[in-house]
Design a protein around this motif. Structure first.
Motif, mmCIF file in Angstrom:
data_model
loop_
_atom_site.group_PDB
_atom_site.id
_atom_site.type_symbol
_atom_site.label_atom_id
_atom_site.label_comp_id
_atom_site.label_asym_id
_atom_site.label_seq_id
_atom_site.Cartn_x
_atom_site.Cartn_y
_atom_site.Cartn_z
ATOM 1 N N ALA A 1 63.217 -16.706 6.217
ATOM 2 C CA ALA A 1 64.369 -17.142 5.771
ATOM 3 C C ALA A 1 64.504 -16.591 4.338
ATOM 4 O O ALA A 1 63.577 -16.768 3.510
ATOM 5 N N ARG A 2 65.528 -15.732 3.878
ATOM 6 C CA ARG A 2 65.638 -15.004 2.740
ATOM 7 C C ARG A 2 66.654 -15.940 2.083
ATOM 8 O O ARG A 2 66.559 -15.736 0.473
ATOM 9 N N SER A 3 67.300 -17.238 2.531
ATOM 10 C CA SER A 3 68.228 -17.897 1.573
ATOM 11 C C SER A 3 68.381 -19.077 1.922
ATOM 12 O O SER A 3 68.086 -19.374 3.494
ATOM 13 N N GLN A 4 68.926 -20.082 1.337
ATOM 14 C CA GLN A 4 69.356 -21.203 2.029
ATOM 15 C C GLN A 4 70.748 -21.148 2.695
ATOM 16 O O GLN A 4 71.173 -19.938 2.843
ATOM 17 N N SER A 5 70.827 -21.998 3.267
ATOM 18 C CA SER A 5 72.036 -22.301 4.252
ATOM 19 C C SER A 5 71.684 -21.400 5.598
ATOM 20 O O SER A 5 72.646 -20.716 6.148
ATOM 21 N N THR A 6 70.533 -20.783 5.930
ATOM 22 C CA THR A 6 70.245 -20.223 7.111
ATOM 23 C C THR A 6 69.787 -21.287 8.131
ATOM 24 O O THR A 6 69.177 -22.196 8.053
ATOM 25 N N LEU A 7 70.465 -20.847 9.285
ATOM 26 C CA LEU A 7 70.487 -21.527 10.699
ATOM 27 C C LEU A 7 69.469 -20.686 11.655
ATOM 28 O O LEU A 7 69.867 -19.531 11.723
ATOM 29 N N ILE A 8 68.362 -21.258 12.067
ATOM 30 C CA ILE A 8 67.609 -20.385 13.236
ATOM 31 C C ILE A 8 67.596 -21.278 14.420
ATOM 32 O O ILE A 8 67.060 -22.297 14.244
ATOM 33 N N ALA A 9 68.247 -20.741 15.405
ATOM 34 C CA ALA A 9 68.107 -21.125 16.602
ATOM 35 C C ALA A 9 67.194 -20.731 17.627
ATOM 36 O O ALA A 9 66.749 -19.642 17.696
ATOM 37 N N PHE A 10 66.604 -21.936 18.358
ATOM 38 C CA PHE A 10 65.370 -21.503 19.484
ATOM 39 C C PHE A 10 65.858 -22.211 20.829
ATOM 40 O O PHE A 10 66.410 -23.188 20.702
ATOM 41 N N LYS A 11 65.460 -21.445 21.812
ATOM 42 C CA LYS A 11 65.662 -22.033 23.037
ATOM 43 C C LYS A 11 64.183 -22.147 23.478
ATOM 44 O O LYS A 11 63.343 -21.025 23.879
ATOM 45 N N GLY A 12 63.486 -23.116 23.552
ATOM 46 C CA GLY A 12 62.090 -23.644 23.629
ATOM 47 C C GLY A 12 61.399 -22.807 22.623
ATOM 48 O O GLY A 12 61.639 -23.159 21.480
#
Length: 128
Positions: free
Chosen positions: A93-104
């Motif tokens: 992550a390069r910055s705050q307010s980052t959302l990372i989505a995973f499917k499994g």
């Protein structure tokens, strides 16, 4: 035959899973994250900072979506951008307010700085 100890452990693990899945964001926990991925659950990792106005705008949106029926199995984990640098680097992550989505176990998308509830909801659909 189940022993008293195994019943207590089962109840404890069940309550931990309930707190991580289909709930408001919780602090990142490696064991819960691994369990969610192993179970094929939809997972969201939110990189936040307490001073970040975008993160503050995202938080109630994620809490509302995470407790709704549509995303009832979604596990939402928060990582503090300032104090958990090793995890921030691990998730690249390069910055705050980052959302990372995973499917499994598979990453299916990233978003940075989004505060529109409709867009965040459509972004989370990638995890289903």
């Amino acid at each position: 035959m189940l022993t008293r100890r195994s019943l207590i452990v089962t109840a404890l693990l069940s309550s931990m899973a309930t707190s991580a899945f289909g709930a408001a964001p919780i602090p990142f926990d490696q064991a819960a994250f691994d369990a969610a991925q192993a179970a094929g659950q939809p997972v969201l990792v939110a990189i936040t900072a307490p001073w970040c106005p975008i993160c503050k705008a995202q938080k109630p949106i994620l809490a509302k979506l995470g407790t709704g029926a549509r995303f009832g199995s979604l596990a939402i984990f928060e990582i503090d951008f300032d104090t958990q640098k090793a995890l921030v680097r691990r998730f690249d992550a390069r910055s705050q307010s980052t959302l990372i989505a995973f499917k499994g176990r598979d990453e299916v998308g990233r978003s940075v700085g989004e505060t529109q509830a409709e867009w965040i909801e459509s972004f989370l659909e990638k995890t289903l």
